[in-house]
Every structure is written in structure tokens, then in C-alpha cells.
Design a protein around this motif. Sequence first.
Motif, PDB file in Angstrom:
ATOM      1  N   HIS A   1       0.815  -1.208   0.000  1.00  0.00           N
ATOM      2  CA  HIS A   1       0.000   0.000   0.000  1.00  0.00           C
ATOM      3  C   HIS A   1       0.853   1.264   0.000  1.00  0.00           C
ATOM      4  N   PRO A   2       0.459   2.244  -0.800  1.00  0.00           N
ATOM      5  CA  PRO A   2       1.223   3.486  -0.903  1.00  0.00           C
ATOM      6  C   PRO A   2       0.941   4.450   0.248  1.00  0.00           C
ATOM      7  N   GLU A   3       1.874   5.377   0.417  1.00  0.00           N
ATOM      8  CA  GLU A   3       1.630   6.574   1.214  1.00  0.00           C
ATOM      9  C   GLU A   3       1.266   7.623   0.170  1.00  0.00           C
ATOM     10  N   TRP A   4       0.130   8.291   0.335  1.00  0.00           N
ATOM     11  CA  TRP A   4      -0.263   9.227  -0.709  1.00  0.00           C
ATOM     12  C   TRP A   4      -1.112  10.358  -0.179  1.00  0.00           C
ATOM     13  N   SER A   5      -1.244  11.377  -1.031  1.00  0.00           N
ATOM     14  CA  SER A   5      -2.129  12.489  -0.708  1.00  0.00           C
ATOM     15  C   SER A   5      -2.786  12.975  -1.992  1.00  0.00           C
ATOM     16  N   ASN A   6      -3.911  13.642  -1.810  1.00  0.00           N
ATOM     17  CA  ASN A   6      -4.675  14.168  -2.933  1.00  0.00           C
ATOM     18  C   ASN A   6      -5.187  15.554  -2.567  1.00  0.00           C
ATOM     19  N   VAL A   7      -4.915  16.510  -3.433  1.00  0.00           N
ATOM     20  CA  VAL A   7      -5.503  17.838  -3.325  1.00  0.00           C
ATOM     21  C   VAL A   7      -6.022  18.182  -4.712  1.00  0.00           C
ATOM     22  N   TYR A   8      -7.329  18.297  -4.811  1.00  0.00           N
ATOM     23  CA  TYR A   8      -8.040  18.590  -6.049  1.00  0.00           C
ATOM     24  C   TYR A   8      -7.584  17.655  -7.168  1.00  0.00           C
ATOM     25  N   ARG A   9      -6.792  18.111  -8.120  1.00  0.00           N
ATOM     26  CA  ARG A   9      -6.404  17.273  -9.256  1.00  0.00           C
ATOM     27  C   ARG A   9      -4.980  16.735  -9.150  1.00  0.00           C
ATOM     28  N   HIS A  10      -4.387  16.887  -7.988  1.00  0.00           N
ATOM     29  CA  HIS A  10      -3.007  16.456  -7.758  1.00  0.00           C
ATOM     30  C   HIS A  10      -2.982  15.244  -6.830  1.00  0.00           C
ATOM     31  N   VAL A  11      -2.204  14.228  -7.219  1.00  0.00           N
ATOM     32  CA  VAL A  11      -2.011  13.035  -6.405  1.00  0.00           C
ATOM     33  C   VAL A  11      -0.511  12.838  -6.242  1.00  0.00           C
ATOM     34  N   VAL A  12      -0.057  12.714  -5.002  1.00  0.00           N
ATOM     35  CA  VAL A  12       1.353  12.470  -4.703  1.00  0.00           C
ATOM     36  C   VAL A  12       1.448  11.095  -4.055  1.00  0.00           C
ATOM     37  N   ILE A  13       2.364  10.272  -4.589  1.00  0.00           N
ATOM     38  CA  ILE A  13       2.520   8.906  -4.089  1.00  0.00           C
ATOM     39  C   ILE A  13       3.963   8.687  -3.654  1.00  0.00           C
ATOM     40  N   ASP A  14       4.121   8.099  -2.483  1.00  0.00           N
ATOM     41  CA  ASP A  14       5.415   7.644  -1.978  1.00  0.00           C
ATOM     42  C   ASP A  14       5.312   6.155  -1.704  1.00  0.00           C
ATOM     43  N   LEU A  15       6.344   5.428  -2.092  1.00  0.00           N
ATOM     44  CA  LEU A  15       6.378   3.982  -1.877  1.00  0.00           C
ATOM     45  C   LEU A  15       7.636   3.599  -1.112  1.00  0.00           C
ATOM     46  N   ARG A  16       7.468   2.700  -0.174  1.00  0.00           N
ATOM     47  CA  ARG A  16       8.586   2.067   0.518  1.00  0.00           C
ATOM     48  C   ARG A  16       8.066   0.776   1.129  1.00  0.00           C
ATOM     49  N   THR A  17       8.967  -0.131   1.381  1.00  0.00           N
ATOM     50  CA  THR A  17       8.591  -1.409   1.976  1.00  0.00           C
ATOM     51  C   THR A  17       8.876  -1.340   3.469  1.00  0.00           C
ATOM     52  N   HIS A  18       7.825  -1.235   4.241  1.00  0.00           N
ATOM     53  CA  HIS A  18       7.983  -1.075   5.683  1.00  0.00           C
ATOM     54  C   HIS A  18       8.669  -2.282   6.322  1.00  0.00           C
ATOM     55  N   ASP A  19       8.435  -3.477   5.781  1.00  0.00           N
ATOM     56  CA  ASP A  19       9.029  -4.687   6.360  1.00  0.00           C
ATOM     57  C   ASP A  19      10.551  -4.680   6.307  1.00  0.00           C
ATOM     58  N   VAL A  20      11.140  -3.939   5.349  1.00  0.00           N
ATOM     59  CA  VAL A  20      12.608  -3.880   5.250  1.00  0.00           C
ATOM     60  C   VAL A  20      13.125  -2.479   5.570  1.00  0.00           C
ATOM     61  N   ASP A  21      12.217  -1.589   5.966  1.00  0.00           N
ATOM     62  CA  ASP A  21      12.570  -0.214   6.312  1.00  0.00           C
ATOM     63  C   ASP A  21      13.363   0.471   5.204  1.00  0.00           C
ATOM     64  N   GLY A  22      12.860   0.332   3.974  1.00  0.00           N
ATOM     65  CA  GLY A  22      13.520   0.958   2.833  1.00  0.00           C
ATOM     66  C   GLY A  22      12.861   0.520   1.547  1.00  0.00           C
ATOM     67  N   LEU A  23      13.602   0.620   0.459  1.00  0.00           N
ATOM     68  CA  LEU A  23      13.078   0.254  -0.857  1.00  0.00           C
ATOM     69  C   LEU A  23      13.384  -1.195  -1.185  1.00  0.00           C
ATOM     70  N   SER A  24      12.440  -1.834  -1.867  1.00  0.00           N
ATOM     71  CA  SER A  24      12.618  -3.218  -2.319  1.00  0.00           C
ATOM     72  C   SER A  24      12.079  -3.321  -3.743  1.00  0.00           C
ATOM     73  N   VAL A  25      12.233  -4.496  -4.324  1.00  0.00           N
ATOM     74  CA  VAL A  25      11.715  -4.719  -5.678  1.00  0.00           C
ATOM     75  C   VAL A  25      10.195  -4.550  -5.712  1.00  0.00           C
TER      76      VAL A  25
END
Length: 97
Positions: free
Chosen positions: A58-82
Amino acid sequence: MVEITRLSDDEAHARLVEVPGWTIEHGKLHRAFEFRDFVEAFGFMTRVALLAEKLDHHPEWSNVYRHVVIDLRTHDVDGLSVRDFGLAARINQLAAG
């Protein structure tokens, strides 16, 4: 269940070519999307939500009107994964229509 491992910073930066439009900010894959209006932005978020639930990532994200910002990370490894890069690629496909 397949074990997920954390990518090194070099590995993560090398994979950015797989996900056009995404950057790495504060240890997360990051992308901002802009749509014609709120309804289009919300429809995109709905499609991403259904995909994320199916992938159980699941992403971390926000939405304001027509803008969507998405952040991704794998919480289980405390960082980025495939998993993050795979989800980002699928999100790009959804955004492309």
C-alpha cells in the motif's frame, strides 16, 4: 512466501530507469501526478487502491483537487525493495490509461 530484501542505495538508483517519472526522496520512491480534475484524480486513486490491495503493498499518498502524490517504501525492510519498483511500474501503466 518469498523473502523481500532491502535494496542498497546504488541498486535503488539503478532501478529508476524502470519507472519513468519516479524519483527517490527521503528514502522513498516518489511521484506527483496531475489530472484534469478531481474526479479523474480520484478515479486514478481508486484504481491504484484496488491494485495495491491485490498486491498487499500500500502506498503513502495524498490528494488535493487534481493532484495526487505517491510515496512507496517497503515497511518490512525499512527501505526500498523490488516490490516498490513493481508497484510503481504498475501505477505508471494505470496513469497511462
